[in-house]
Design a protein around this motif. Structure first.
Motif, PDB file in Angstrom:
ATOM      1  N   ASP A   1       0.542  -1.118   0.294  1.00  0.00           N
ATOM      2  CA  ASP A   1      -0.069   0.109   0.220  1.00  0.00           C
ATOM      3  C   ASP A   1       1.438   0.843   0.395  1.00  0.00           C
ATOM      4  OD1 ASP A   1      -2.523  -0.780   0.514  1.00  0.00           O
ATOM      5  OD2 ASP A   1      -1.374  -2.154   2.171  1.00  0.00           O
ATOM      6  N   VAL A   2       1.990   1.172   0.928  1.00  0.00           N
ATOM      7  CA  VAL A   2       2.430   2.780   0.877  1.00  0.00           C
ATOM      8  C   VAL A   2       3.870   1.918   1.455  1.00  0.00           C
ATOM      9  CG1 VAL A   2       2.471   2.861   3.401  1.00  0.00           C
ATOM     10  CG2 VAL A   2       2.693   4.319   1.936  1.00  0.00           C
ATOM     11  N   THR A   3       5.293   3.126   0.825  1.00  0.00           N
ATOM     12  CA  THR A   3       6.543   2.983   1.157  1.00  0.00           C
ATOM     13  C   THR A   3       6.850   4.384   2.488  1.00  0.00           C
ATOM     14  OG1 THR A   3       7.283   0.948   0.158  1.00  0.00           O
ATOM     15  CG2 THR A   3       8.777   2.532   1.313  1.00  0.00           C
ATOM     16  N   ILE A   4       7.588   4.428   3.239  1.00  0.00           N
ATOM     17  CA  ILE A   4       7.903   5.499   4.269  1.00  0.00           C
ATOM     18  C   ILE A   4       9.327   4.894   3.748  1.00  0.00           C
ATOM     19  CG2 ILE A   4       7.578   6.454   5.770  1.00  0.00           C
ATOM     20  CD1 ILE A   4       4.639   5.456   6.147  1.00  0.00           C
ATOM     21  N   ASP A   5       9.909   6.290   3.446  1.00  0.00           N
ATOM     22  CA  ASP A   5      11.329   5.845   3.915  1.00  0.00           C
ATOM     23  C   ASP A   5      11.768   7.573   3.991  1.00  0.00           C
ATOM     24  OD1 ASP A   5      14.129   4.871   3.620  1.00  0.00           O
ATOM     25  OD2 ASP A   5      13.835   3.462   1.849  1.00  0.00           O
ATOM     26  N   GLY A   6      13.330   7.389   4.135  1.00  0.00           N
ATOM     27  CA  GLY A   6      13.894   8.851   4.324  1.00  0.00           C
ATOM     28  C   GLY A   6      14.453   8.861   3.120  1.00  0.00           C
ATOM     29  N   ALA A   7      15.392   9.282   3.129  1.00  0.00           N
ATOM     30  CA  ALA A   7      15.976  10.518   1.986  1.00  0.00           C
ATOM     31  C   ALA A   7      17.183  11.469   2.175  1.00  0.00           C
ATOM     32  CB  ALA A   7      15.702  10.959   0.516  1.00  0.00           C
TER      33      ALA A   7
ATOM     34  N   LEU B   1      15.301  11.948  -5.447  1.00  0.00           N
ATOM     35  CA  LEU B   1      16.134  10.910  -4.927  1.00  0.00           C
ATOM     36  C   LEU B   1      17.092  10.795  -4.594  1.00  0.00           C
ATOM     37  CD1 LEU B   1      12.618   9.341  -3.000  1.00  0.00           C
ATOM     38  CD2 LEU B   1      12.668  11.864  -3.464  1.00  0.00           C
ATOM     39  N   ILE B   2      18.255  11.514  -3.942  1.00  0.00           N
ATOM     40  CA  ILE B   2      19.457  10.154  -3.655  1.00  0.00           C
ATOM     41  C   ILE B   2      19.130   9.573  -2.732  1.00  0.00           C
ATOM     42  CG2 ILE B   2      22.275  10.093  -3.137  1.00  0.00           C
ATOM     43  CD1 ILE B   2      22.372  12.788  -5.360  1.00  0.00           C
TER      44      ILE B   2
ATOM     45  N   ILE C   1      10.378  10.792   4.421  1.00  0.00           N
ATOM     46  CA  ILE C   1       9.881  11.788   5.350  1.00  0.00           C
ATOM     47  C   ILE C   1      11.536  11.671   5.331  1.00  0.00           C
ATOM     48  CG2 ILE C   1       7.982  10.795   6.553  1.00  0.00           C
ATOM     49  CD1 ILE C   1      10.094   9.155   7.919  1.00  0.00           C
ATOM     50  N   ALA C   2      11.711  13.527   5.830  1.00  0.00           N
ATOM     51  CA  ALA C   2      13.243  14.326   5.793  1.00  0.00           C
ATOM     52  C   ALA C   2      13.301  15.296   6.592  1.00  0.00           C
ATOM     53  CB  ALA C   2      13.888  14.498   4.287  1.00  0.00           C
ATOM     54  N   ASP C   3      14.009  16.157   7.350  1.00  0.00           N
ATOM     55  CA  ASP C   3      14.205  16.891   7.654  1.00  0.00           C
ATOM     56  C   ASP C   3      14.485  18.141   6.857  1.00  0.00           C
ATOM     57  OD1 ASP C   3      17.773  17.756   7.550  1.00  0.00           O
ATOM     58  OD2 ASP C   3      17.290  15.535   7.949  1.00  0.00           O
ATOM     59  N   ALA C   4      14.464  19.486   6.943  1.00  0.00           N
ATOM     60  CA  ALA C   4      14.430  20.158   6.323  1.00  0.00           C
ATOM     61  C   ALA C   4      15.958  20.215   5.027  1.00  0.00           C
ATOM     62  CB  ALA C   4      14.335  21.940   6.653  1.00  0.00           C
ATOM     63  N   GLY C   5      16.916  20.141   5.584  1.00  0.00           N
ATOM     64  CA  GLY C   5      18.225  20.218   5.367  1.00  0.00           C
ATOM     65  C   GLY C   5      18.152  18.980   3.612  1.00  0.00           C
ATOM     66  N   LYS C   6      17.390  18.278   4.515  1.00  0.00           N
ATOM     67  CA  LYS C   6      17.483  17.166   2.299  1.00  0.00           C
ATOM     68  C   LYS C   6      16.932  18.097   1.543  1.00  0.00           C
ATOM     69  CE  LYS C   6      19.429  14.611   5.195  1.00  0.00           C
ATOM     70  NZ  LYS C   6      18.712  14.252   6.393  1.00  0.00           N
TER      71      LYS C   6
ATOM     72  N   GLY D   1      21.726   5.002  -6.578  1.00  0.00           N
ATOM     73  CA  GLY D   1      21.165   5.367  -5.558  1.00  0.00           C
ATOM     74  C   GLY D   1      19.524   6.398  -6.854  1.00  0.00           C
ATOM     75  N   LEU D   2      19.905   7.065  -7.741  1.00  0.00           N
ATOM     76  CA  LEU D   2      18.702   7.965  -7.899  1.00  0.00           C
ATOM     77  C   LEU D   2      17.086   7.244  -7.875  1.00  0.00           C
ATOM     78  CD1 LEU D   2      20.792   9.371 -10.797  1.00  0.00           C
ATOM     79  CD2 LEU D   2      20.101  10.659  -8.621  1.00  0.00           C
ATOM     80  N   PHE D   3      16.480   7.849  -7.448  1.00  0.00           N
ATOM     81  CA  PHE D   3      14.983   6.928  -7.329  1.00  0.00           C
ATOM     82  C   PHE D   3      14.210   8.344  -8.469  1.00  0.00           C
ATOM     83  CE2 PHE D   3      16.876   4.488  -4.622  1.00  0.00           C
ATOM     84  CZ  PHE D   3      15.701   3.965  -3.622  1.00  0.00           C
ATOM     85  N   ILE D   4      14.364   8.209  -9.395  1.00  0.00           N
ATOM     86  CA  ILE D   4      13.410   8.903 -10.822  1.00  0.00           C
ATOM     87  C   ILE D   4      11.601   8.837 -10.982  1.00  0.00           C
ATOM     88  CG2 ILE D   4      13.260  10.164 -12.394  1.00  0.00           C
ATOM     89  CD1 ILE D   4      15.946  10.920 -10.682  1.00  0.00           C
ATOM     90  N   ASP D   5      10.933   9.110 -10.494  1.00  0.00           N
ATOM     91  CA  ASP D   5       9.489   9.617 -11.040  1.00  0.00           C
ATOM     92  C   ASP D   5       9.153   8.368  -9.501  1.00  0.00           C
ATOM     93  OD1 ASP D   5       9.011  11.284 -12.411  1.00  0.00           O
ATOM     94  OD2 ASP D   5      10.024   9.761 -13.448  1.00  0.00           O
ATOM     95  N   ILE D   6       9.302   7.868  -8.570  1.00  0.00           N
ATOM     96  CA  ILE D   6       8.961   7.286  -8.041  1.00  0.00           C
ATOM     97  C   ILE D   6       8.208   7.549  -6.656  1.00  0.00           C
ATOM     98  CG2 ILE D   6       9.839   5.201  -5.879  1.00  0.00           C
ATOM     99  CD1 ILE D   6      12.166   4.532  -8.221  1.00  0.00           C
ATOM    100  N   CYS D   7       8.704   9.028  -6.067  1.00  0.00           N
ATOM    101  CA  CYS D   7       7.638   9.470  -4.924  1.00  0.00           C
ATOM    102  C   CYS D   7       6.850  10.300  -5.045  1.00  0.00           C
ATOM    103  CB  CYS D   7       9.016  10.229  -4.093  1.00  0.00           C
ATOM    104  SG  CYS D   7       8.597  11.259  -2.636  1.00  0.00           S
TER     105      CYS D   7
END
Length: 261
Positions: free
Chosen positions: A85-91, A100-101, A124-129, A215-221
């Protein structure tokens, strides 16, 4: 007495808390890897315990699987779960188009497989990403151990033809030995500084013999939840173009203060 969260940890915790609210009863959830994803796993464990939330978690690394079991989440394999249903991950980085990288935690291969097997991916990420252009964070590339030096040479030759500012690739080390991924591979970190065309680079890197994945995530997020050190949370939905703003209170500091990064 619990220690007060640092601004960066508070940013991670509020992003994780907000994303965990999107998980519903019966969902099959891809669980990311890394320091920010660990906050999410802990929060979902709280919901499993306190709200009797029943979900199936598909971890993207052995470390995440161990943590998920420790906090009471039912862990299944991707093959057992089927579609998620969903994947939740950092970047490690994300840009304005939610490219993403990822791979700072050496789990990019499983992370990409799980994310693409999901109805949606939430970062999910802090603003510095957030960055204007990807590339300041070294781009991880997973390669098989056999002939890795040849693979590195081929990558560096390719980079000479790409729209990037740097062209060096280094083998990631774990003390005196090469880092070994869960799949038994090595990681090359590409020091590019800036990537002018992430989509093109992602495609051509995977054509090099010896490269397993990049590690390039294109059109996934699909969505990103951005946490700030003062408790503010921003939810951006790339597909709908909407932005939601919220603020989580100090009680969330106590909820997560026992989590060591």
């Amino acid at each position: 007495m619990t220690a007060e969260l640092s601004p960066i940890d508070r940013a991670k915790s509020v992003a994780a808390y907000r994303a965990a609210e999107m998980v519903e009863e019966g969902m099959r959830v891809g669980l990311g890897t890394g320091s920010t994803a660990a906050w999410l796993v802990r929060r979902l464990g709280e919901r499993v315990r306190d709200e009797d939330l029943r979900i199936k978690g598909v971890p993207t690394s052995t470390a995440t699987a161990q943590l998920a079991r420790e906090v009471g989440i039912e862990v299944v394999s991707l093959d057992q779960a089927g579609w998620l249903d969903v994947t939740i991950d950092g970047a490690d980085e994300f840009d304005g188009e939610l490219n993403l990288i990822k791979g700072g935690g050496a789990a990019l291969l499983q992370e990409k497989i799980v994310a693409t097997a999901s109805d949606q991916m939430i970062v999910i990420a802090d603003a510095g990403k957030e960055v204007e252009a990807l590339g300041a964070f070294p781009l991880p590339v997973e390669v098989i151990p056999f002939g890795w030096q040849t693979t590195r040479t081929l990558i560096e030759e390719l980079l000479d033809t790409m729209d990037v500012l740097g062209t060096s690739a280094t083998l990631r080390m774990n003390n005196e030995a090469p880092t070994v991924t869960d799949e038994g591979n090595h990681i090359l970190d590409l020091h590019l500084q800036r990537i002018g065309n992430p989509r093109q680079l992602a495609l051509v890197l995977n054509q090099i013999p010896g490269v397993v994945e990049n590690g390039l995530f294109i059109d996934i997020c699909d969505k990103v939840v951005i946490g700030h050190g003062d408790g503010r949370v921003e939810l951006r939905d790339f597909n709908s173009g909407t932005i939601e703003l919220d603020r989580l209170g100090d009680e969330h500091d106590n909820l997560f203060s026992d989590l060591a990064d």
